[in-house]
Motif scaffolding. Structure first.
Motif, PDB file in Angstrom:
ATOM      1  N   PRO A  65       0.856  -1.196   0.000  1.00  0.00           N
ATOM      2  CA  PRO A  65       0.000   0.000   0.000  1.00  0.00           C
ATOM      3  C   PRO A  65       0.887   1.240   0.000  1.00  0.00           C
ATOM      4  O   PRO A  65       1.887   1.306   0.732  1.00  0.00           O
ATOM      5  N   ALA A  66       0.561   2.214  -0.839  1.00  0.00           N
ATOM      6  CA  ALA A  66       1.448   3.366  -0.997  1.00  0.00           C
ATOM      7  C   ALA A  66       0.645   4.608  -1.358  1.00  0.00           C
ATOM      8  O   ALA A  66      -0.444   4.522  -1.943  1.00  0.00           O
ATOM      9  N   ASP A 213      -6.441  -4.338   2.471  1.00  0.00           N
ATOM     10  CA  ASP A 213      -5.051  -4.042   2.845  1.00  0.00           C
ATOM     11  C   ASP A 213      -4.822  -2.623   3.345  1.00  0.00           C
ATOM     12  O   ASP A 213      -3.738  -2.291   3.823  1.00  0.00           O
ATOM     13  N   MET A 214      -5.838  -1.741   3.235  1.00  0.00           N
ATOM     14  CA  MET A 214      -5.684  -0.386   3.750  1.00  0.00           C
ATOM     15  C   MET A 214      -7.033   0.298   3.887  1.00  0.00           C
ATOM     16  O   MET A 214      -7.912   0.124   3.046  1.00  0.00           O
ATOM     17  N   HIS A 215      -7.190   1.095   4.957  1.00  0.00           N
ATOM     18  CA  HIS A 215      -8.305   2.020   5.109  1.00  0.00           C
ATOM     19  C   HIS A 215      -7.745   3.430   4.971  1.00  0.00           C
ATOM     20  O   HIS A 215      -6.864   3.837   5.736  1.00  0.00           O
ATOM     21  N   LEU A 216      -8.244   4.178   3.976  1.00  0.00           N
ATOM     22  CA  LEU A 216      -7.755   5.513   3.668  1.00  0.00           C
ATOM     23  C   LEU A 216      -8.844   6.534   3.946  1.00  0.00           C
ATOM     24  O   LEU A 216     -10.016   6.314   3.610  1.00  0.00           O
ATOM     25  N   PHE A 248      -8.217   4.247  10.592  1.00  0.00           N
ATOM     26  CA  PHE A 248      -7.679   4.542   9.256  1.00  0.00           C
ATOM     27  C   PHE A 248      -6.163   4.372   9.260  1.00  0.00           C
ATOM     28  O   PHE A 248      -5.464   4.941  10.095  1.00  0.00           O
ATOM     29  N   ASP A 249      -5.664   3.603   8.311  1.00  0.00           N
ATOM     30  CA  ASP A 249      -4.226   3.401   8.201  1.00  0.00           C
ATOM     31  C   ASP A 249      -3.518   4.668   7.752  1.00  0.00           C
ATOM     32  O   ASP A 249      -2.368   4.905   8.133  1.00  0.00           O
ATOM     33  N   LEU A 250      -4.203   5.482   6.938  1.00  0.00           N
ATOM     34  CA  LEU A 250      -3.637   6.745   6.485  1.00  0.00           C
ATOM     35  C   LEU A 250      -4.763   7.743   6.266  1.00  0.00           C
ATOM     36  O   LEU A 250      -5.760   7.432   5.606  1.00  0.00           O
ATOM     37  N   ALA A 251      -4.595   8.936   6.841  1.00  0.00           N
ATOM     38  CA  ALA A 251      -5.522  10.042   6.594  1.00  0.00           C
ATOM     39  C   ALA A 251      -4.783  11.137   5.839  1.00  0.00           C
ATOM     40  O   ALA A 251      -3.695  11.557   6.247  1.00  0.00           O
ATOM     41  N   ARG A 336      -2.620  -3.702   5.986  1.00  0.00           N
ATOM     42  CA  ARG A 336      -3.524  -3.786   7.130  1.00  0.00           C
ATOM     43  C   ARG A 336      -3.698  -5.249   7.525  1.00  0.00           C
ATOM     44  O   ARG A 336      -3.805  -6.135   6.666  1.00  0.00           O
ATOM     45  N   THR A 337      -3.729  -5.511   8.822  1.00  0.00           N
ATOM     46  CA  THR A 337      -3.943  -6.867   9.305  1.00  0.00           C
ATOM     47  C   THR A 337      -5.176  -6.914  10.178  1.00  0.00           C
ATOM     48  O   THR A 337      -5.485  -5.948  10.895  1.00  0.00           O
ATOM     49  N   SER A 338      -5.913  -7.981  10.106  1.00  0.00           N
ATOM     50  CA  SER A 338      -7.124  -8.173  10.896  1.00  0.00           C
ATOM     51  C   SER A 338      -6.931  -9.391  11.808  1.00  0.00           C
ATOM     52  O   SER A 338      -6.441 -10.427  11.381  1.00  0.00           O
TER      53      SER A 338
END
Length: 342
Positions: A65-66, A213-216, A248-251, A336-338
């Motif tokens: 994720p990038a 893999d990501m929440h943005l 959120f992994d990235l805001a 992201r891991t669950s």
């Protein structure tokens, strides 16, 4: 919380709190003040050459994720099997005119024709520094077919007039899905207009984008409103429990275009408020955008990162929590891991 955006009796959109866009008298007062208090940046906005090879190989986050800041509010995010672009703007001016209006201080990191194939474009609202017709038309002509444009209510017609049909409109809290990626329009405090007669005729918003893999989160353009960000966190609380991988992994949060406060506070956050939003969203990490590109307000272009650093220190946070990058720099994130059971 989830009833969609309010409207005035004439059908125009409103914010969740009292809000009135500034009138001509206030604009003239601000412009007079700006001429008296004009400050130049001491340092140019940092830039670096985009890693086009990595971006091409990382289609949809295949490698990691990038997120790559292209300038202002335009970010290329790669995750969930899609290449996503926020608030597309790669032109020289943020203006309805090619000969006047705010000029780009630094070129965009990647021209549209050199971008990897874009699958999804998020448009937060229709102001000229966030929605550029030349960039949109170039994306619509990309090899392999146009991306899907996800826009707030009232903007689909603007795209249709330019021959672009791959557009989905959303109200606040509505969701669109593309190949397993969920896009939800969320409330922010702002306004819309491109002409003298269309003020508040189309909606505005932020976006929550959820993939395995990501929440943005993408904040678009916003003034500070605690209810909007607390409500956004509450809306996704179950999906973002500790067992489901957290917040959120990235805001992507705006940090620039904030002075003078008497004029800008209702519509643009400053770094102190951006740090507050970071906490209210429960974001693991935030990236400062909406600075260093167009001289839109009174503060120097290079001031927002300095103010952000001060506010982070005051809040007991570090650059690992909230940072800025050079234009063209790619921020790579762990998937992201669950912990939830299947």
């Amino acid at each position: 919380m989830n009833g969609g955006a309010p409207r005035s009796p004439d059908g125009r959109f409103r914010n969740t709190e009292a809000f009135e866009p500034r009138g001509l008298a206030d604009v003239l007062r601000w412009q007079w003040q700006a001429r008296r208090e004009q400050q130049a940046a001491a340092q140019p906005t940092p830039t670096q050459a985009a890693d086009l090879d990595f971006l091409a190989r990382n289609r949809g986050g295949a490698l990691a994720p990038a997120a790559t800041w292209l300038g202002h509010a335009t970010v290329l995010a790669q995750f969930g099997g899609v290449n996503l672009l926020t608030d597309p703007h790669c032109s020289h001016r943020a203006s309805p005119f090619t000969f006047s209006g705010p000029q780009r201080a630094q070129p965009p990191a990647i021209a549209p024709e050199r971008m990897p194939p874009i699958d999804l474009v998020l448009v937060s609202h229709n102001h000229y520094d966030h929605l550029d017709v030349t960039t949109v038309q170039a994306l619509a002509r990309q090899a392999g077919g146009p991306p899907l444009f996800v826009v707030p209510l009232g903007l689909k017609r603007w795209f249709a007039r330019r021959g672009i049909a791959e557009v989905v409109e959303l109200d606040w809290w509505q969701t669109e899905r593309l190949r397993g990626v969920e896009v939800t329009l969320t409330p922010v405090r702002h306004w819309s207009s491109r002409t003298l007669g269309d003020r508040m005729a189309s909606l505005w918003g932020g976006f929550a984008v959820l993939a395995p893999d990501m929440h943005l989160y993408f904040g678009g353009d916003t003034g500070y409103s605690p209810s909007n960000f607390i409500d956004t966190r509450a809306h996704f609380a179950e999906r973002q429990s500790a067992a489901n991988g957290g917040g959120f992994d990235l805001a992507l949060l705006p940090i620039g275009a904030y002075e003078p406060r008497w004029f800008m506070a209702p519509q643009h956050v400053n770094p102190e408020e951006s740090v507050r939003i970071h906490g209210e969203l429960g974001a693991k990490r935030s990236l400062g955008i909406h600075w260093g590109t167009f001289k839109l307000t009174n503060e120097p272009l290079d001031e927002p990162p300095r103010k952000l650093a001060e506010m982070l220190q005051a809040a007991g946070l570090t650059e690992q929590d909230f940072s800025v990058t050079a234009i063209g720099e790619t921020l790579r994130l762990p998937p992201r891991t669950s912990k939830a059971l299947p």
